[in-house]
Design an enzyme around this catalytic site. Structure first.
Site, mmCIF file in Angstrom:
data_model
loop_
_atom_site.group_PDB
_atom_site.id
_atom_site.type_symbol
_atom_site.label_atom_id
_atom_site.label_comp_id
_atom_site.label_asym_id
_atom_site.label_seq_id
_atom_site.Cartn_x
_atom_site.Cartn_y
_atom_site.Cartn_z
ATOM 1 N N HIS A 18 0.831 -1.202 0.000
ATOM 2 C CA HIS A 18 0.000 0.000 0.000
ATOM 3 C C HIS A 18 0.868 1.255 0.000
ATOM 4 O O HIS A 18 0.579 2.219 -0.716
ATOM 5 C CB HIS A 18 -0.908 0.010 1.228
ATOM 6 C CG HIS A 18 -1.980 -1.026 1.185
ATOM 7 N ND1 HIS A 18 -3.305 -0.732 1.002
ATOM 8 C CD2 HIS A 18 -1.916 -2.379 1.286
ATOM 9 C CE1 HIS A 18 -4.013 -1.848 0.998
ATOM 10 N NE2 HIS A 18 -3.189 -2.863 1.187
ATOM 11 N N ASP A 115 -6.245 5.599 2.554
ATOM 12 C CA ASP A 115 -6.347 4.205 2.141
ATOM 13 C C ASP A 115 -7.662 3.606 2.647
ATOM 14 O O ASP A 115 -8.421 4.242 3.381
ATOM 15 C CB ASP A 115 -5.151 3.424 2.692
ATOM 16 C CG ASP A 115 -4.668 2.330 1.771
ATOM 17 O OD1 ASP A 115 -5.501 1.724 1.068
ATOM 18 O OD2 ASP A 115 -3.446 2.055 1.755
#
Length: 483
Positions: A18, A115
């Site tokens: 990520h 995120d």
């Protein structure tokens, strides 16, 4: 700094898969004059500093994790935790809300890109007059299949394995699988569906991943996604029909060329790779957080041996595992001795981008992480894909011979448990590395060249970022109407 300079806060989940796309996007936005503040945890800072392009308008800001969860203070994300404990970091992120609010209040950025885990962030940012945008770091096809809002239509409670074998309502069905029928028959294998169940499971009463993503969809100013219409137009159109928000495309975030001063300066690596002819070596690697079982390692090794092709086999193991001992037990007896003239096995980090770009490397056997696929194509490597979990199955579905791009080949696996054997590895590698004038290898290679060329067109890739900057400036004036 000009009055019109954008200031963007980056806030990824604390896993390298990520963090890496957030770094790539930060570097590209920075080169277009955007000021970047990057939120992370202290243990991650050295790795981020090594990858962020230095700029007087880019800063890294540490967040302190609550000691209540018993996580090490210097933890470097999920990499430092056994897989069973990695979910603790989602709860840890939830507990950073007071810090995040204080920092955003002081920084006063124009945007914060967040995120999947931080579903609470848009509400918090809105109180401060800041625009919050969900940054989807996965492919559009994976997002469309797993977390599209229509995924739970007609499902009572959490989905089952059988539910997940079928695509969500409206999912584009353009695949070469003859068994796919108009009534939404099973599209993925049983073991693939099973590995995606975790998106719907909760941890200590914490909202599950699916809920978090839906909340983020609903409350974001816009959706930022790491892809482009050229590669994933069908799935972007599907997502836009489901999520009524503006979409901003970053493009596939092609990695920047390493500076000319950066070379594969490890004499041992350079000497070993240089002994093989151009495009002849198979580079086999599964990233830092995709782990193989003992049986998978053994069959992979035997499959590479069967090919007769030079190979570099890189492995990683979970935290708190004796990697040397695990490897010793996993590799077939006599394997290292039999392949010592043309093969090498390595544990841990390698300079992947430089290895993929080496003249002798011609094939990338990997887990089908989206960033890895882009790196492989950019460096003109043939793709043999062995997806292990979650989004990787859909990335492979997009990339391989039955999908849209038709630029790689997937290793065949058994439906129930995902078993593959040495012959499956051998067959996949042979198809695109040996039988290059036969079908399907010939067509796959032609398509691989097409996408390699597209990703190497710097003007095209830069336009994605300049368009993104322009869209963000428009949003600051007024929220654009959804198409």
């Amino acid at each position: 700094m000009g009055d019109d300079q954008l200031h963007v806060v980056m806030f990824p989940f604390f896993a390298f898969g990520h963090v890496s796309p957030f770094i790539q996007l930060s570097n590209k936005l920075s080169s277009h004059g955007v000021r970047i503040s990057f939120f992370t945890i202290p243990g991650f800072i050295p790795r981020i500093e090594n990858l962020l392009i230095p700029s007087p308008t880019t800063q890294i800001i540490p967040l302190q994790l609550s000691p209540s969860l018993g996580l090490p203070p210097d933890i470097a994300g999920t990499f430092d935790l056994p897989p069973s404990e990695a979910i603790k970091l989602i709860t840890a992120i939830d507990l950073t809300q007071p810090q995040v609010k204080s920092l955003l209040s002081d920084l006063k950025p124009d945007f914060v890109l967040f995120d999947f885990a931080q579903h609470w962030l848009p509400s918090l940012a809105s109180e401060l007059g800041i625009k919050a945008m969900l940054f989807i770091v996965f492919s559009a096809i994976a997002c469309a299949y797993v977390v599209a809002p229509s995924r739970l239509a007609g499902v009572d409670g959490n989905p089952t394995v059988d539910d997940l074998r079928k695509p969500p309502q409206g999912f584009p069905m353009r695949f070469g699988y003859e068994h796919i029928a108009a009534d939404h028959s099973n599209l993925i294998k049983t073991f693939q569906a099973r590995t995606n169940l975790f998106h719907y499971e909760s941890f200590n009463e914490s909202p599950n991943n699916f809920f978090r993503v839906q909340e983020a969809f609903n409350s974001s100013t816009a959706i930022v996604i790491k892809t482009c219409f050229e590669m994933e137009g069908l799935y972007l159109d599907f997502l836009k029909s489901q999520i009524h928000k503006p979409f901003i495309l970053t493009g596939p975030l092609v990695p920047a060329e390493p500076p000319s001063s950066v070379v594969l300066n490890d004499e041992d690596w350079t000497k070993w790779l240089a002994q093989f002819s151009a495009k002849s070596v198979v580079f086999c690697s599964f990233g830092s957080e995709t782990f193989l079982t003992k049986e998978q390692i053994s069959e992979l090794a035997l499959g590479l041996e069967l090919t007769g092709i030079p190979f570099l086999f890189v492995l990683n193991f979970p935290a708190k595992v004796n990697a040397e001992a695990e490897l010793k037990h996993a590799l077939p007896v006599g394997f290292l001795e039999r392949t010592k003239e043309r093969g090498r096995v390595h544990i841990g980090w390698v300079p992947q981008q430089l290895i993929l770009g080496h003249d002798s490397v011609g094939c990338y056997l990997c887990h089908a992480g989206f960033s890895s696929l882009i790196e492989g194509l950019v460096n003109d490597c043939q793709l043999v894909l062995l997806p292990i979990k979650s989004d990787q199955f859909f990335n492979s579905m997009l990339m391989c011979e039955n999908g849209i791009l038709k630029a790689g080949i997937e290793v065949n696996r058994r439906d129930q448990d995902g078993y593959f054997g040495k012959e499956d590895i051998f067959t996949a590698v042979k198809t695109i590395m040996v039988e290059v004038e036969k079908e399907p290898g010939k067509s796959i290679r032609l398509n691989q060249k097409k996408w390699h060329k597209f990703l190497r067109e710097k003007d095209v890739q830069e336009k994605f970022i300049s368009n993104m900057v322009a869209e963000m400036k428009k949003i600051l004036v007024h929220n654009p109407l959804v198409d």
